[in-house]
Design an enzyme around this catalytic site. Structure first.
Site, PDB file in Angstrom:
ATOM      1  N   GLN A  78       0.828  -1.197  -0.089  1.00  0.00           N
ATOM      2  CA  GLN A  78      -0.110   0.076  -0.008  1.00  0.00           C
ATOM      3  C   GLN A  78       1.265   1.368  -0.015  1.00  0.00           C
ATOM      4  O   GLN A  78       1.218   1.721   1.195  1.00  0.00           O
ATOM      5  CB  GLN A  78      -0.943  -0.010   1.271  1.00  0.00           C
ATOM      6  CG  GLN A  78      -1.840   1.034   1.267  1.00  0.00           C
ATOM      7  CD  GLN A  78      -2.975   1.003   2.354  1.00  0.00           C
ATOM      8  OE1 GLN A  78      -2.834   0.186   2.957  1.00  0.00           O
ATOM      9  NE2 GLN A  78      -3.644   2.207   2.560  1.00  0.00           N
ATOM     10  N   PHE A  79       1.174   1.822  -1.172  1.00  0.00           N
ATOM     11  CA  PHE A  79       2.005   2.852  -1.427  1.00  0.00           C
ATOM     12  C   PHE A  79       1.446   4.052  -0.498  1.00  0.00           C
ATOM     13  O   PHE A  79       2.036   5.031  -0.280  1.00  0.00           O
ATOM     14  CB  PHE A  79       2.074   3.334  -2.825  1.00  0.00           C
ATOM     15  CG  PHE A  79       1.229   3.880  -3.444  1.00  0.00           C
ATOM     16  CD1 PHE A  79       1.304   5.331  -3.614  1.00  0.00           C
ATOM     17  CD2 PHE A  79       0.274   3.339  -4.190  1.00  0.00           C
ATOM     18  CE1 PHE A  79       0.318   6.123  -4.278  1.00  0.00           C
ATOM     19  CE2 PHE A  79      -0.800   3.831  -4.832  1.00  0.00           C
ATOM     20  CZ  PHE A  79      -0.613   5.457  -5.039  1.00  0.00           C
ATOM     21  N   THR A  80       0.271   4.068  -0.530  1.00  0.00           N
ATOM     22  CA  THR A  80      -0.407   5.449   0.281  1.00  0.00           C
ATOM     23  C   THR A  80       0.021   5.617   1.589  1.00  0.00           C
ATOM     24  O   THR A  80      -0.154   6.650   2.068  1.00  0.00           O
ATOM     25  CB  THR A  80      -1.917   5.625  -0.159  1.00  0.00           C
ATOM     26  OG1 THR A  80      -2.462   4.014   0.557  1.00  0.00           O
ATOM     27  CG2 THR A  80      -2.590   5.455  -1.686  1.00  0.00           C
TER      28      THR A  80
END
Length: 145
Positions: A78-80
């Protein structure tokens, strides 16, 4: 690297209505890789998660590790998690490592956990996923390395 660790009774990840990863009792890991992360950071995170005492013993104290309880792992990239929200109203993701290096490090992270004898299920890197879980506690920890 940032990992959100959620103690769960069960969790699963779906893509287009199809379940691609599913676990029972264990931890749901949301994994963010940041610019500058390398394999030693990934190994340290995996080791810390494996040894973290976040499960209750017979006296109700969090003295047991994931390994102690025979728990499973659901790992979702999850890059966010690397969002910077200090300025304005639109999150900036410039601190998030871009593929393909971020995918490689996430896969290395999962391999480290598997090498420690954990059953690891995963989402799909970069996919639009729907995650379902039953948080046990709730008990959630953010690991920043």
């Amino acid at each position: 690297m940032r990992v959100v660790i959620q103690r769960v009774n069960h969790a699963q990840v779906n893509i287009n209505g199809k379940t691609v990863g599913k676990i029972g009792k264990g931890v749901m890991l949301l994994v963010g890789i940041k610019n500058g992360d390398e394999l030693p950071v990934v190994k340290k995170a995996a080791d810390k998660i494996a040894k973290m005492r976040i499960f209750e013993d017979e006296e109700g104290k969090t003295n047991l590790s994931l390994k102690d309880v025979g728990g499973e792992i659901l790992s979702v990239s999850q890059f966010t998690l690397m969002a910077n929200t200090k300025k304005g109203n639109r999150p900036s993701f410039v601190d998030a490592m871009r593929p393909p290096k971020s995918k490689e490090l996430w896969e290395d992270f999962n391999k480290e956990l598997e090498a420690d004898s954990f059953h690891v299920e995963t989402g799909e890197f970069g996919a639009d996923m729907q995650v379902e879980l039953e948080n046990d506690g709730p008990f959630t920890i953010v690991l920043d390395l």
